[in-house]
Scaffold this active site. Structure first.
Site, PDB file in Angstrom:
ATOM      1  N   SER A 244      20.781  16.553  49.139  1.00  0.00           N
ATOM      2  CA  SER A 244      21.728  16.591  50.254  1.00  0.00           C
ATOM      3  C   SER A 244      22.816  15.526  50.137  1.00  0.00           C
ATOM      4  O   SER A 244      23.970  15.788  50.487  1.00  0.00           O
ATOM      5  CB  SER A 244      20.981  16.407  51.578  1.00  0.00           C
ATOM      6  OG  SER A 244      20.037  17.431  51.768  1.00  0.00           O
TER       7      SER A 244
ATOM      8  N   HIS B 133      23.544  11.946  54.368  1.00  0.00           N
ATOM      9  CA  HIS B 133      24.620  12.935  54.400  1.00  0.00           C
ATOM     10  C   HIS B 133      25.940  12.254  54.737  1.00  0.00           C
ATOM     11  O   HIS B 133      26.974  12.517  54.114  1.00  0.00           O
ATOM     12  CB  HIS B 133      24.339  14.009  55.441  1.00  0.00           C
ATOM     13  CG  HIS B 133      23.049  14.737  55.234  1.00  0.00           C
ATOM     14  ND1 HIS B 133      22.608  15.723  56.094  1.00  0.00           N
ATOM     15  CD2 HIS B 133      22.097  14.642  54.278  1.00  0.00           C
ATOM     16  CE1 HIS B 133      21.446  16.195  55.678  1.00  0.00           C
ATOM     17  NE2 HIS B 133      21.117  15.535  54.580  1.00  0.00           N
TER      18      HIS B 133
END
Length: 226
Positions: A126, A190
């Site tokens: 991610s 993220h």
């Protein structure tokens, strides 16, 4: 290179215990034990990372190719497939691969630094993919992105990339603020990855004109997020 990265992640997942496809890991309790050991070996454990041992320092790299479930894998690979190709075409194959690995490493490192006392294992691509999204935002802000939003009754609508990606970033930032102790999804990685990806693209390509997107330069995005 985008396809190579997707292929590596899929093969590694299929061979690992999380997929449930490899019978060598057993079933039921044996499988759960194997999964925990596998994630601890190849994933990032912030508490162990700062001990400085060479194996632990490599885990932010190995963790990029390990996923915890089919949903985790497919969500990440969808975003990499949709946005990675255009970013790679702008950067070049080897620079894109280096960008992917370095940004992913730094994103996981940033999460580990913020939660240095955590013994929770962190895996997944991610952070790298968020970096790709950040770079995409700078390089192709006017590209049209087909998106599906639950609050719009799941209607497929097309928006400029800058609207979709900034909205995605806002969601990750808000989730990171609401989750200061780090359980669940590592939203902070993220945020770090996205910011670093955008800053890299700005620093590297700010003297060049942003690529003018043609009408057929389209990306599609499902409701799943990396």
């Amino acid at each position: 290179m985008t396809h190579v990265l997707i292929g590596l992640c899929c093969v590694i997942f299929a061979l690992g215990p999380a997929s449930g496809l490899n019978r060598l890991y057993g079933s039921d309790e044996a499988l759960l034990t194997a999964q925990a050991a596998y994630f601890e070996r190849w994933g990032v454990v912030p508490l162990e990372l700062w001990d400085g041992s060479p194996p632990a320092l490599l885990t932010p790299l190995t963790a990029l190719f390990v996923h915890g479930s089919w949903l985790h894998l497919l969500g990440n690979m969808l975003f990499l497939y949709v946005f990675g190709g255009m970013a790679e075409s702008r950067m070049g194959r080897l620079p894109f691969a280096a960008f992917y690995l370095i940004i992913g490493y730094l994103a996981l490192l940033g999460y580990a630094a913020a939660h240095a006392a955590s013994g929770r294992t962190l895996v997944g691509a991610s952070g790298s993919i968020a970096g790709v999204l950040g770079a995409f935002l700078y390089l192709f802000p006017k590209a049209r992105v087909t998106s599906v939003f639950p609050f719009l009754f799941f209607l497929p609508l097309r928006f400029p990339a800058w609207i979709v990606l900034l909205f995605w970033f806002f969601l990750q930032w808000q989730a990171a603020q609401d989750d200061p102790h780090g359980p669940g999804v590592a939203y902070l990685s993220h945020v770090v990855g996205f910011a670093l990806g955008f800053l890299y693209a700005w620093a590297r390509y700010r003297r060049d004109s942003v690529v003018a997107t043609r009408p057929d330069d389209r990306a599609t995005e499902g409701e799943s997020q990396p």
